[in-house]
Design an enzyme around this catalytic site. Structure first.
Site, PDB file in Angstrom:
ATOM      1  N   SER A 199      45.234  35.156  38.784  1.00 35.97           N
ATOM      2  CA  SER A 199      44.737  35.325  40.151  1.00 35.97           C
ATOM      3  C   SER A 199      45.115  34.179  41.082  1.00 35.97           C
ATOM      4  CB  SER A 199      43.217  35.502  40.156  1.00 35.97           C
ATOM      5  OG  SER A 199      42.585  34.320  39.724  1.00 35.97           O
TER       6      SER A 199
ATOM      7  N   HIS B 255      39.331  29.559  41.952  1.00 38.41           N
ATOM      8  CA  HIS B 255      39.845  30.152  43.184  1.00 38.41           C
ATOM      9  C   HIS B 255      39.800  29.154  44.329  1.00 38.41           C
ATOM     10  CE1 HIS B 255      39.363  34.690  42.021  1.00 38.41           C
ATOM     11  NE2 HIS B 255      40.370  34.093  41.400  1.00 38.41           N
TER      12      HIS B 255
ATOM     13  N   ASP C  77      36.483  37.232  47.157  1.00 41.90           N
ATOM     14  CA  ASP C  77      35.741  37.334  45.896  1.00 41.90           C
ATOM     15  C   ASP C  77      34.357  37.967  45.999  1.00 41.90           C
ATOM     16  OD1 ASP C  77      37.840  36.166  44.584  1.00 41.90           O
ATOM     17  OD2 ASP C  77      36.957  34.160  44.547  1.00 41.90           O
TER      18      ASP C  77
END
Length: 185
Positions: free
Chosen positions: A56, A96, A122
């Site tokens: 990701s 992230h 998210d």
């Protein structure tokens, strides 16, 4: 046959040699644990070293990359910073980038994250009804990295339970980190 050879060697040892081997092993394990706990205190993070488990964050980070984290309370969270956070109800932390920050008038900060390689933010990953993360959710912030070291860990974690391997991962990643790594982002 390797296990039988090992047992034969143990049987041949006298009690003093066996005691010495057990003591040496115990010293190595306890030293590694003390160093790990020391890193936790120095960095302020419950997990100063983590392994990237998904794609990701590509192209910034790939599966198997090691991230070195700090989590000092006094440092403000900024847009663009890479954070490792834990979501309530999920065992494995997520790596992230901070996408947006929402600051209330009382100084309380909430923020939204997104993986570089993901199409959307998210909010779908957060627990039901949660739209922002808070500082209490942060495990650490990326300060350095080492490229693709832990492929063995990643392959093994796919086959077995990841929680059983946490101590193995910590030991392996720390030993590799001690051997010297490039910590520039």
């Amino acid at each position: 046959m390797l296990s039988l050879d090992f047992l034969d060697d143990v049987r041949r040892m006298n009690k003093r040699q066996l005691y010495y081997q057990v003591l040496n092993f115990g010293m190595i394990v306890s030293s590694a644990l003390m160093i790990w706990k020391g890193l936790m205190v120095i960095t302020g993070s419950e997990s100063p070293i983590v392994v990237v488990l998904s794609g990701s964050m590509e192209p910034a980070f790939h599966r198997g990359d090691l991230l070195f984290l700090t989590n000092r309370v006094e440092d403000p969270i900024r847009v663009g910073e890479i954070v490792v956070f834990r979501i309530e109800g999920r065992e494995i932390p997520i790596v992230h980038r901070v996408l947006k920050i929402h600051e209330k008038q009382n100084g309380h900060i909430k923020f939204l994250t997104k993986g570089d390689n993901n199409a959307v933010d998210d909010r779908g990953l957060y627990k039901q009804g949660q739209h922002w993360l808070e500082k209490k959710d942060v495990v650490g912030r990326a300060r350095g990295m080492q490229y693709s070291f832990c492929w063995v860990y990643l392959c093994w974690s796919i086959v077995s339970k990841q929680s059983a391997l946490l101590s193995l991962r910590r030991c392996c990643t720390f030993c590799y980190w001690m051997s010297g790594v490039d910590i520039g982002l």
